[in-house]
Enzyme design. Structure first.
Site, PDB file in Angstrom:
ATOM      1  CD  GLU A   1      99.298  -4.238  35.355  1.00  0.00           C
ATOM      2  OE1 GLU A   1     100.404  -4.610  34.681  1.00  0.00           O
ATOM      3  OE2 GLU A   1      98.916  -4.468  36.478  1.00  0.00           O
TER       4      GLU A   1
ATOM      5  CG  HIS B   1     102.290  -2.607  42.113  1.00  0.00           C
ATOM      6  ND1 HIS B   1     101.989  -3.827  41.534  1.00  0.00           N
ATOM      7  CD2 HIS B   1     101.574  -2.495  43.421  1.00  0.00           C
ATOM      8  CE1 HIS B   1     100.935  -4.394  42.477  1.00  0.00           C
ATOM      9  NE2 HIS B   1     100.748  -3.642  43.612  1.00  0.00           N
TER      10      HIS B   1
ATOM     11  CG  ASP C   1     104.623  -4.198  39.266  1.00  0.00           C
ATOM     12  OD1 ASP C   1     104.785  -4.278  40.474  1.00  0.00           O
ATOM     13  OD2 ASP C   1     103.474  -3.686  38.708  1.00  0.00           O
TER      14      ASP C   1
HETATM   15 ZN   LIG Z   1     101.935  -4.136  39.564  1.00  0.00          ZN
END
Ligand SMILES: [Zn+2]
Length: 292
Positions: free
Chosen positions: A102, A176, A186
């Site tokens: 992330e 993603h 994303d």
């Molecule tokens: Zn994601």
């Protein structure tokens, strides 16, 4: 800032990065895919709080802040809950075979009536112009502003991704969006995916690619540790071509310790006397394999 992976933990210059264990994880996985995300938020602290809260039912292996700071939330060989309903090359539920990173980034931006550029996610914080980039998402939504990824963050992400891909022999990186295109967007078009992938995965390929041309194709001088010169460079070239060792030798023409180890590894594999000395049989075997 040199990242490595030791016992399923990311290390920076030999020390484990900050570890904030998440309860949101499953069993052991064998990762074959790296998935990049953005947090859709403003700070690492808020992302870590969410991804370690049992109520969120979400997690990832790593969070990288906008200054390049790295926090790990679970061992890399544990299943984390970053992908959701997803599929990649015919395999569904990507959490079972992927590592999730992330990146702190709030994603799409809006232009307010007063001209200020603000985050699309709440709270709609003002994002400075230097932090916004106009970009087109391949999902077809209209071209708009997205929050940029700072260089320090991309650099850290590249280092971490390279260490992970080497440690687990991962050959593929996806966003993603790529594994869940109907639900997710994303890491978005501000993330330089193509150059990221080539920098993370390309280096290993480059190392496999011999660059020198061996001189004197038919000469087979006996070479051992301590020797140097163009024949040693040719030997190194042939060892690389034969993939004697995983990370390619530097073709510097110096017969040192690493060249000797690579030569011994090759000799063992080829059923030769593994004495670390390149004799006529070793040269012949190196050239025979090269020509296959
Ligand atoms: Zn994601």
């Amino acid at each position: 800032m040199v990242f490595t992976v030791e016992s399923h933990f990311v290390c920076n210059d030999g020390l484990r990065v900050d570890y904030r264990p998440t309860p949101n994880k499953g069993g052991i996985i064998v990762p074959t895919l790296l998935v990049m995300h953005y947090t859709a938020g403003f700070t690492a602290a808020s992302a870590i709080a969410t991804l370690t809260s049992p109520a969120s039912q979400a997690s990832a292996h790593l969070v990288i802040d906008r200054h390049g700071g790295v926090t790990q939330l679970a061992p890399l060989n544990n299943k984390t809950w970053h992908a959701g309903k997803s599929s990649w090359r015919g395999r569904s539920m990507c959490n079972g075979f992927s590592i999730g990173i992330e990146l702190v980034n709030c994603g799409p931006l809006l232009e307010r009536a007063d001209g200020e550029i603000v985050a699309e996610v709440a709270p709609r914080k003002v994002i400075g112009g230097e932090d916004a980039v106009m970009a087109h998402h391949p999902n077809g939504e209209r071209t708009k502003y997205w929050q940029v990824y700072p260089e320090a963050q991309i650099e850290a992400a590249e280092g971490v991704a390279r260490a992970i891909c080497e440690a687990y022999r991962i050959k593929e990186i996806a966003g993603h969006y790529d594994i869940a295109p109907t639900r997710k967007r994303d890491p978005g078009p501000a993330f330089p995916m193509a150059s990221f992938v080539s920098r993370v995965l390309g280096r290993a390929d480059d190392e496999d690619e011999p660059v020198a041309v061996p001189p004197a194709r038919f000469a087979s001088p006996e070479l051992r540790r301590g020797d140097s010169g163009e024949y040693v460079a040719a030997l190194q070239y042939l060892l690389n071509l034969n993939k004697a060792v995983i990370s390619a030798l530097s073709q510097d023409g110096d017969f040192g310790f690493k060249t000797e180890l690579a030569l011994i590894a090759f000799q063992k594999r080829a059923g030769l006397v593994a004495d670390g000395v390149a004799g006529i049989n070793t040269w012949a075997a190196l050239r025979a394999r090269k020509d296959q």
